[in-house]
Design a protein around this motif. Structure first.
Motif, PDB file in Angstrom:
ATOM      1  N   THR A  75       0.826  -1.205   0.000  1.00 49.17           N
ATOM      2  CA  THR A  75       0.000   0.000   0.000  1.00 49.17           C
ATOM      3  C   THR A  75       0.860   1.255   0.000  1.00 49.17           C
ATOM      4  O   THR A  75       0.552   2.230  -0.692  1.00 49.17           O
ATOM      5  CB  THR A  75      -0.932   0.008   1.220  1.00 49.17           C
ATOM      6  OG1 THR A  75      -1.755  -1.163   1.195  1.00 49.17           O
ATOM      7  CG2 THR A  75      -1.817   1.245   1.224  1.00 49.17           C
ATOM      8  N   SER A 163      -1.686  -8.115 -11.391  1.00 47.23           N
ATOM      9  CA  SER A 163      -3.126  -8.080 -11.112  1.00 47.23           C
ATOM     10  C   SER A 163      -3.748  -6.709 -11.377  1.00 47.23           C
ATOM     11  O   SER A 163      -4.946  -6.520 -11.135  1.00 47.23           O
ATOM     12  CB  SER A 163      -3.394  -8.483  -9.661  1.00 47.23           C
ATOM     13  OG  SER A 163      -2.761  -7.574  -8.768  1.00 47.23           O
ATOM     14  N   MET A 164      -2.958  -5.752 -11.888  1.00 49.68           N
ATOM     15  CA  MET A 164      -3.465  -4.403 -12.105  1.00 49.68           C
ATOM     16  C   MET A 164      -4.291  -4.298 -13.381  1.00 49.68           C
ATOM     17  O   MET A 164      -3.890  -4.776 -14.435  1.00 49.68           O
ATOM     18  CB  MET A 164      -2.307  -3.394 -12.199  1.00 49.68           C
ATOM     19  CG  MET A 164      -1.742  -2.963 -10.896  1.00 49.68           C
ATOM     20  SD  MET A 164      -0.571  -1.601 -11.129  1.00 49.68           S
ATOM     21  CE  MET A 164       0.164  -1.543  -9.508  1.00 49.68           C
ATOM     22  N   LYS A 165      -5.420  -3.639 -13.271  1.00 49.82           N
ATOM     23  CA  LYS A 165      -6.196  -3.259 -14.437  1.00 49.82           C
ATOM     24  C   LYS A 165      -5.645  -1.935 -14.971  1.00 49.82           C
ATOM     25  O   LYS A 165      -4.967  -1.196 -14.234  1.00 49.82           O
ATOM     26  CB  LYS A 165      -7.665  -3.105 -14.063  1.00 49.82           C
ATOM     27  CG  LYS A 165      -8.303  -4.398 -13.571  1.00 49.82           C
ATOM     28  CD  LYS A 165      -9.746  -4.174 -13.176  1.00 49.82           C
ATOM     29  CE  LYS A 165     -10.386  -5.471 -12.689  1.00 49.82           C
ATOM     30  NZ  LYS A 165     -11.788  -5.278 -12.266  1.00 49.82           N
ATOM     31  N   GLU A 167      -6.956   0.931 -15.432  1.00 51.80           N
ATOM     32  CA  GLU A 167      -7.341   2.102 -14.633  1.00 51.80           C
ATOM     33  C   GLU A 167      -6.583   2.143 -13.301  1.00 51.80           C
ATOM     34  O   GLU A 167      -6.275   3.229 -12.785  1.00 51.80           O
ATOM     35  CB  GLU A 167      -8.850   2.125 -14.395  1.00 51.80           C
ATOM     36  CG  GLU A 167      -9.427   0.887 -13.736  1.00 51.80           C
ATOM     37  CD  GLU A 167      -9.881  -0.156 -14.745  1.00 51.80           C
ATOM     38  OE1 GLU A 167     -10.771  -0.959 -14.392  1.00 51.80           O
ATOM     39  OE2 GLU A 167      -9.345  -0.174 -15.877  1.00 51.80           O
ATOM     40  N   ASP A 168      -6.273   0.971 -12.741  1.00 50.15           N
ATOM     41  CA  ASP A 168      -5.478   0.930 -11.505  1.00 50.15           C
ATOM     42  C   ASP A 168      -4.076   1.466 -11.769  1.00 50.15           C
ATOM     43  O   ASP A 168      -3.542   2.260 -10.979  1.00 50.15           O
ATOM     44  CB  ASP A 168      -5.382  -0.497 -10.971  1.00 50.15           C
ATOM     45  CG  ASP A 168      -6.730  -1.071 -10.579  1.00 50.15           C
ATOM     46  OD1 ASP A 168      -7.585  -0.287 -10.120  1.00 50.15           O
ATOM     47  OD2 ASP A 168      -6.923  -2.286 -10.735  1.00 50.15           O
ATOM     48  N   TYR A 169      -3.491   1.017 -12.867  1.00 50.08           N
ATOM     49  CA  TYR A 169      -2.137   1.474 -13.189  1.00 50.08           C
ATOM     50  C   TYR A 169      -2.110   2.983 -13.391  1.00 50.08           C
ATOM     51  O   TYR A 169      -1.217   3.668 -12.865  1.00 50.08           O
ATOM     52  CB  TYR A 169      -1.609   0.775 -14.446  1.00 50.08           C
ATOM     53  CG  TYR A 169      -0.267   1.332 -14.858  1.00 50.08           C
ATOM     54  CD1 TYR A 169       0.906   0.922 -14.234  1.00 50.08           C
ATOM     55  CD2 TYR A 169      -0.167   2.328 -15.835  1.00 50.08           C
ATOM     56  CE1 TYR A 169       2.134   1.455 -14.577  1.00 50.08           C
ATOM     57  CE2 TYR A 169       1.054   2.873 -16.188  1.00 50.08           C
ATOM     58  CZ  TYR A 169       2.203   2.431 -15.556  1.00 50.08           C
ATOM     59  OH  TYR A 169       3.410   2.985 -15.881  1.00 50.08           O
ATOM     60  N   ARG A 170      -3.060   3.513 -14.147  1.00 45.62           N
ATOM     61  CA  ARG A 170      -3.068   4.966 -14.393  1.00 45.62           C
ATOM     62  C   ARG A 170      -3.192   5.737 -13.085  1.00 45.62           C
ATOM     63  O   ARG A 170      -2.546   6.771 -12.901  1.00 45.62           O
ATOM     64  CB  ARG A 170      -4.206   5.329 -15.343  1.00 45.62           C
ATOM     65  CG  ARG A 170      -3.965   4.907 -16.785  1.00 45.62           C
ATOM     66  CD  ARG A 170      -4.926   5.610 -17.730  1.00 45.62           C
ATOM     67  NE  ARG A 170      -6.307   5.241 -17.469  1.00 45.62           N
ATOM     68  CZ  ARG A 170      -6.929   4.221 -18.055  1.00 45.62           C
ATOM     69  NH1 ARG A 170      -6.265   3.457 -18.918  1.00 45.62           N
ATOM     70  NH2 ARG A 170      -8.193   3.955 -17.777  1.00 45.62           N
ATOM     71  N   ARG A 171      -4.020   5.227 -12.171  1.00 42.08           N
ATOM     72  CA  ARG A 171      -4.191   5.921 -10.891  1.00 42.08           C
ATOM     73  C   ARG A 171      -2.891   5.947 -10.108  1.00 42.08           C
ATOM     74  O   ARG A 171      -2.499   6.982  -9.557  1.00 42.08           O
ATOM     75  CB  ARG A 171      -5.289   5.235 -10.080  1.00 42.08           C
ATOM     76  CG  ARG A 171      -5.595   5.958  -8.761  1.00 42.08           C
ATOM     77  CD  ARG A 171      -6.694   5.279  -7.985  1.00 42.08           C
ATOM     78  NE  ARG A 171      -6.281   4.007  -7.412  1.00 42.08           N
ATOM     79  CZ  ARG A 171      -6.644   2.822  -7.860  1.00 42.08           C
ATOM     80  NH1 ARG A 171      -7.425   2.717  -8.917  1.00 42.08           N
ATOM     81  NH2 ARG A 171      -6.216   1.702  -7.266  1.00 42.08           N
ATOM     82  N   TYR A 172      -2.200   4.821 -10.046  1.00 39.79           N
ATOM     83  CA  TYR A 172      -0.931   4.768  -9.329  1.00 39.79           C
ATOM     84  C   TYR A 172       0.144   5.600 -10.021  1.00 39.79           C
ATOM     85  O   TYR A 172       0.889   6.340  -9.386  1.00 39.79           O
ATOM     86  CB  TYR A 172      -0.449   3.315  -9.224  1.00 39.79           C
ATOM     87  CG  TYR A 172      -1.164   2.488  -8.194  1.00 39.79           C
ATOM     88  CD1 TYR A 172      -1.216   2.883  -6.860  1.00 39.79           C
ATOM     89  CD2 TYR A 172      -1.759   1.283  -8.555  1.00 39.79           C
ATOM     90  CE1 TYR A 172      -1.858   2.119  -5.914  1.00 39.79           C
ATOM     91  CE2 TYR A 172      -2.407   0.502  -7.611  1.00 39.79           C
ATOM     92  CZ  TYR A 172      -2.458   0.924  -6.298  1.00 39.79           C
ATOM     93  OH  TYR A 172      -3.091   0.153  -5.355  1.00 39.79           O
TER      94      TYR A 172
END
Length: 387
Positions: A75, A163-165, A167-172
């Motif tokens: 996290t 496991s990242m989608k 949209e998850d990658y872009r957010r991070y």
């Protein structure tokens, strides 16, 4: 019985040396003749590809054995690793939901899709590859000398990546850099003139604080309200390889004096939000931290932290109030290891940090993390334990 064997070995030795020398001559002759096609478009013969893959895999496995992998807080570390990956790695390896540029797709060997390949390696092996790079692949070693703490953030990201989608990658990866990173935010004329907006390697907001957002990871310092003299010094040290960081050196290396002046003006004048400092109950640990901050420890020749790090003290020193505890602990460890000893400032703090006991280092970090970021003022005795 031993004598006949020795006699045979003596007779075979000249032949063995001759074959060895002949092999070297043959290899040199092939290399000099130019008949081996080194073009990336030619690819590798199957046998050579097998040997190279075997050699790489065994080298990583064997050389990574001494690595002692820590527990990783995904996290806290993934946003930091993702931001670096976007700026320094994504061009070659690609990102979820977006194909690699054909130019990099034609490299030999082809950079692997890490969503697929990262799970094939253990944590220690991922660390070793990121830290040391791999010869003949274009994979560089980590630019921040001895900053293993930073490498583990990238490893944490690589473990989370499969496991990242998209949209998850872009957010991070974008962190606090929310504006103009999608194609649809551009008018056609602007897109035709400037191209598609990207999360650039020098986008500070990928990690750092803004007027309305905290840093994306507790291992990242808050820059808003720091003195310009300190910010400018830090960026110049990163730029000139006097302060080690695989995260910051590539960014600072892209900055000229005008960029540095503008950035330091911006962060020095940035409105510091009224944050909620880390909540700690009153404890002996905080009291020890307050004593170190205000009075130091004469028996260990440790000066009071606030004699230099207070808001009305040295403008070329960082202000520590409200900084994340994890970041402060990490920096003290970096100093104690001598990594920051290339400058007079770093050498001074290295000496002090090495005098701290582990208990004192943790107490100092906890104390400053418990202080209000908005205040950034000198503390009087008894005021340091506000909740």
């Amino acid at each position: 019985m031993a004598e006949p064997i020795k006699s045979r070995l003596r007779k075979l030795l000249p032949w063995a040396l001759g074959l060895f020398a002949g092999g070297i001559v043959l290899v040199l002759a092939i290399a000099y003749s130019g008949i081996f096609n080194v073009a990336a478009s030619a690819g590798h013969p199957e046998l050579l590809e097998w040997l190279l893959t075997l050699g790489k895999s065994r080298s990583v496995i064997v050389n990574s054995k001494p690595v002692d992998a820590p527990e990783l807080n995904l996290t806290e570390l993934v946003p930091l690793g993702a931001a670096h990956f976007q700026g320094g790695c994504a061009t070659c390896h690609g990102v979820p939901g977006q194909s690699v540029n054909p130019v990099y797709d034609q490299m030999l060997p082809q950079p692997p899709d890490l969503q697929i390949h990262a799970p094939m390696w253990k944590r220690e092996q991922l660390f070793w590859m990121v830290r040391h790079g791999i010869q003949f692949t274009g994979m560089p070693a980590w630019s921040g000398d001895k900053r293993d703490d930073e490498v583990w953030a990238v490893v944490a990201f690589l473990e989370a990546l499969p496991s990242m989608k998209p949209e998850d990658y872009r957010r991070y990866a974008r962190g606090n850099a929310q504006d103009n990173i999608e194609t649809q935010n551009y008018a056609a004329r602007e897109f035709a003139d400037k191209g598609r907006a990207k999360i650039n390697i020098t986008a500070c907001n990928r990690c750092h604080d803004t007027e309305d957002a905290q840093p994306t990871s507790p291992y990242v310092p808050r820059l808003g309200g720091q003195a310009k003299a300190y910010l400018k010094r830090a960026l110049h040290e990163y730029h000139n390889d006097l302060r080690q960081s695989g995260f910051m050196e590539p960014i600072a290396g892209e900055l000229d004096d005008e960029h540095i002046n503008r950035l330091t003006d911006y962060y020095a004048s940035l409105t510091v939000p009224v944050n909620n400092p880390a909540q700690y109950p009153s404890s002996p640990k905080l009291e020890l931290g307050r004593q170190l901050a205000e009075n130091g420890d004469r028996s260990l020749k440790i000066p009071a932290c606030l004699s230099c790090h207070g808001v009305n003290k040295r403008p070329d020193y960082p202000r520590l109030a409200g900084q994340p505890e994890q970041y402060l602990r990490q920096q003290l460890q970096v100093l104690r290891q001598g990594i920051r000893a290339k400058t007079s400032y770093g050498l001074l703090m290295t000496t002090i940090a090495r005098r701290l006991t582990e208990q004192q280092a943790e107490a100092a970090a906890a104390f400053f993390a418990s202080q209000s970021l908005a205040e950034r003022v000198d503390h009087k005795a008894g005021e340091g334990l506000r909740q």
